[in-house]
Design an enzyme around this catalytic site. Structure first.
Site, PDB file in Angstrom:
ATOM      1  N   LYS A 213      30.203  37.851  47.405  1.00 14.90           N
ATOM      2  CA  LYS A 213      30.924  38.109  48.809  1.00 14.90           C
ATOM      3  C   LYS A 213      30.287  38.570  50.460  1.00 14.90           C
ATOM      4  CE  LYS A 213      35.454  39.166  46.927  1.00 14.90           C
ATOM      5  NZ  LYS A 213      36.654  40.275  46.948  1.00 14.90           N
ATOM      6  N   ARG A 253      35.189  40.254  37.933  1.00 17.94           N
ATOM      7  CA  ARG A 253      35.968  39.274  38.401  1.00 17.94           C
ATOM      8  C   ARG A 253      34.259  37.979  38.951  1.00 17.94           C
ATOM      9  NH1 ARG A 253      37.553  36.859  42.718  1.00 17.94           N
ATOM     10  NH2 ARG A 253      39.748  34.787  42.027  1.00 17.94           N
TER      11      ARG A 253
END
Length: 273
Positions: A213, A253
């Protein structure tokens, strides 16, 4: 130490922030999912809608067409499959095709009917902290109340848990996700990671998705301030995998399952002494 489950990302989309377009057909998505299983994935998270900042939503029929053939094939092969969707209709058809987890980044806010589907089917439900759709979620990245971002996330997720319970979802079905990057700046994400114990104190399993991210890209920025490219954030993601395992989260994840699995094996051996 209990080892967290690794949820491998399979984006059947043309526009996801990390790998949009790479696995956008059923055949390529299924092949990629097979590679993730070989690398050690416990769960395959199949998504047909990009939630990157600024993304536009596909039609419901388009999302269904993307994910259903993939879910059906993977479930038939014995994989544990999660559907990454905010829509009740998609969730319902995905569960009928073999998905056993509904990963809803909106926590039931985008489509309340999704909670009825989860209650009726008994699937595991990942309830993420969310405030708005991708095209304007940055407008909601303000946490000025008592407790800052950590207090707000815990309070707002607690309210979503109560709504889910009212819809008939049982506590044992629930998994909470702090929603890193969703209506949150980089500093918010780091605060949430440091305060995971507060989220865990709500009494439910916790899933964290930090893989590749943008807050990692900013952390690793070049001297001129240019963020590290998405595909070059994997070392930082793997480091977070170790730290999250030490926090005893239920699941992580990730995009690169092999790197995270290697890290977890190493940590587990270290813990054994």
């Amino acid at each position: 130490m209990s080892t967290p489950l690794l949820m491998g990302v399979v984006n059947v989309t043309p526009d996801s922030f990390s790998d949009g377009g790479r696995w956008a057909t059923p055949d390529t998505a299924i092949a990629h999912a097979g590679d993730l299983v070989a690398d050690g994935a416990d769960i395959l998270d199949i998504g047909g809608e990009s939630t990157r900042p600024g993304a536009t939503r596909p039609l419901v029929a388009e999302e269904i067409a993307r994910v259903l053939p993939v879910i059906r094939e993977l479930a038939a092969d014995g994989a544990t499959v999660s559907v990454d969707t905010m829509r009740g209709e998609v969730a319902e058809q995905a569960v009928a095709a073999g998905a056993s987890i509904v990963n809803d980044v909106s926590g039931g806010l985008a489509d309340p009917r999704i909670l009825d589907v989860v209650a009726a089917t008994g699937t595991t439900y990942v309830c993420m902290h969310w405030r708005a759709h991708a095209d304007h979620m940055r407008d909601f990245a303000v946490y000025d109340g008592p407790g800052g971002v950590l207090g707000a996330v815990c309070e707002e997720l607690s309210r979503r848990v109560e709504v889910a319970r009212a819809a008939g979802v049982r506590d044992e079905q629930l998994v909470l996700d702090p929603g890193l990057g969703f209506a949150k700046g980089a500093a918010h994400n780091w605060t949430l990671l440091a305060g995971l114990a507060a989220l865990q104190s709500l009494g439910h399993r916790v899933l964290v998705g930090a893989s590749r991210k943008s807050f990692l890209g900013r952390l690793l920025a070049a001297p001129d301030g240019t963020p590290r490219a998405v595909d070059d954030r994997e070392d930082a993601t793997t480091a977070l995998t170790v730290l999250l395992a030490q926090q005893r989260v239920w699941g992580i994840r990730v995009h690169d399952v092999r790197a995270s699995r290697d890290a977890l094996r190493t940590l587990s051996r270290w813990e054994e002494g």
